[in-house]
Motif scaffolding. Structure first.
Motif, PDB file in Angstrom:
ATOM      1  N   HIS A 141       0.830  -1.201   0.000  1.00 53.57           N
ATOM      2  CA  HIS A 141       0.000   0.000   0.000  1.00 53.57           C
ATOM      3  C   HIS A 141       0.873   1.264   0.000  1.00 53.57           C
ATOM      4  CE1 HIS A 141      -3.929   1.780   0.440  1.00 53.57           C
ATOM      5  NE2 HIS A 141      -3.432   2.629   1.324  1.00 53.57           N
ATOM      6  N   SER A 196      12.252  -2.760  10.177  1.00 54.80           N
ATOM      7  CA  SER A 196      12.115  -1.309  10.241  1.00 54.80           C
ATOM      8  C   SER A 196      13.081  -0.720   9.226  1.00 54.80           C
ATOM      9  CB  SER A 196      12.446  -0.776  11.633  1.00 54.80           C
ATOM     10  OG  SER A 196      12.641   0.626  11.541  1.00 54.80           O
ATOM     11  N   ILE A 241      15.312   7.686  -1.817  1.00 58.88           N
ATOM     12  CA  ILE A 241      14.149   8.499  -1.483  1.00 58.88           C
ATOM     13  C   ILE A 241      14.450   9.999  -1.602  1.00 58.88           C
ATOM     14  CG2 ILE A 241      14.476   8.690   1.032  1.00 58.88           C
ATOM     15  CD1 ILE A 241      11.459   7.908   1.252  1.00 58.88           C
TER      16      ILE A 241
END
Ligand code: GTP
Ligand code: MG
Length: 370
Positions: free
Chosen positions: A88, A223, A106
């Motif tokens: 998602h 994580s 990123i």
């Protein structure tokens, strides 16, 4: 009539109603034989299931051109797994890849939102893994339409604080339909609101059951921020890939898939391709969809120029005459002439197929007026 029952639709499609019920069930809809579908939904379903009410089928020339002979077992050598990261929005797909690569992909994205499918190769203890970052499922849908699969293993990223969301389910359905092995990465476990057990519980509804609950799906709590669990995830990918015994013949004409492509002002059409079989060399003729050319230059995922690319290697190539579609299969024929002929046939056949599809749509309308 505006509606048709599953029973009647199955009869017209000459298949068992259970096939339709199962298909809808996997898409998240609970139905019975007596349930009714509206005109549009039934038409879409029939088309998705490749139902062709046109009596005599025209030969699919493109499919024939793309046909490929099996490589003999003696020609096959182990190849790296191709892994895609699905999940998602905002569940941390890019962050996870970033953590794996230990770089800062990123930072280069406008607003941190993935703009392209990126492809990267990671080496762990001398073993390579090819990763694909997927912003959407369009390319995968295109690949499946061509009967091609880009990936061996899907990492399903689910944020531990958010749980299963609509695109999580979509990703599961895509991976299952494509027969791809799924490894679940429960991400953001560093968050105080993380609830790993809840994610596990929610995923059991989709037949993804952890090994410690008696199932066979690998779950890796991770994580992307603290890097906790990343090494374990990589180990699990290598373990899974070992079991899959992935192999390809590197000594033949190359063939693979377009991952992404764009028009660069300076360089012209640039395509990121994944070589699946054979080896692609600078100077090789290449054809993909309506495009053709000769590989003028190749860059690996670190932007370094390379002269050749073997199975499971993603490379950016220059030299096509136009921008191909993501998901298309590329081939590398022996000669430039063959590459051009391939592209020309593709254009001609696609046009005819469009006409056929329109006819199909029209005859689907007949389904309901009978
Ligand atoms: P799209 O490409 O837009 O679908 O998103 P994505 O799935 O690639 O998510 P992305 O990596 O961009 O992360 C979304 C947000 O979640 C960012 O603000 C990240 O900093 C944050 N995030 C990702 N991973 C973690 C994590 O492990 N822990 C915490 N606390 N935040 C995370
Ligand atoms: Mg992203």
């Amino acid at each position: 009539p505006e509606m048709i029952s599953i029973h009647d639709l199955a009869e017209k499609m000459k298949i068992q109603p259970s096939v339709i019920i199962k298909k809808l069930f996997l898409a998240g809809k609970m139905v019975t034989v007596n349930s009714e579908l509206d005109f549009e939904a039934a038409g879409e379903l029939a088309m998705e299931m490749n139902f062709d009410p046109v009596p005599e089928e025209k030969e699919d020339v493109i499919a024939k051109m793309l046909e490929d002979s099996e490589d003999g077992a003696e020609t096959l050598v182990p190849r790296p797994p191709v892994v895609c990261v699905m999940g998602h929005v905002d569940h941390g797909k890019t962050s996870l890849l970033d953590a794996i690569r230990d770089t800062h992909v990123i930072d280069r994205e406008a607003g941190g939102i993935t703009q392209h499918i990126g492809a990267y190769v990671v080496t762990i203890n001398g073993q390579k893994i090819t990763f694909l970052d997927t912003p959407g499922h369009e390319a995968f849908t295109a690949m499946r339409m061509r009967g091609a699969n880009s990936t061996d293993i899907a990492i399903l990223v689910v944020a531990a604080d958010d749980g299963v969301m609509p695109q999580t389910v979509e990703a599961i359905n895509h991976a299952k339909a494509a027969g791809i092995e799924i490894i679940v990465a429960i991400n953001k476990i560093d968050k105080p609101s993380a609830n790993i057990e809840r994610v596990k519980q929610e995923l059991t509804e989709y037949e993804l059951i952890p090994e410690d609950w008696g199932g066979s799906t690998i779950f890796c709590p991770v994580s992307a921020h603290t890097h906790e669990g990343i090494d374990n995830l990589l180990e699990m990918i290598l373990l899974t890939s070992e079991v899959l015994e992935l192999k390809a013949n590197p000594n033949r004409r190359a063939r693979g898939l377009v991952i992404e492509a764009e028009l660069d002002k300076g360089k012209g059409p640039v395509a990121t391709v994944l070589v699946q079989k054979g080896t692609l060399h600078v100077g090789d003729p290449i054809a993909v969809g309506s495009c053709h050319g000769k590989v003028r230059a190749m860059m690996d995922d670190n932007g370094r120029r390379v002269k050749e690319a073997g199975p499971s290697k993603p490379v950016e190539i220059l030299g096509l005459n136009d921008v191909p579609n993501a998901g298309e299969i590329f081939v590398s024929p022996e000669t430039d002439k063959e590459a051009r002929a391939f592209a020309e046939t593709y254009v001609k056949e696609s046009r005819e197929k469009l006409i056929e599809d329109t006819k199909l749509k029209m005859s689907l309308d007949d389904l309901y007026s009978q």
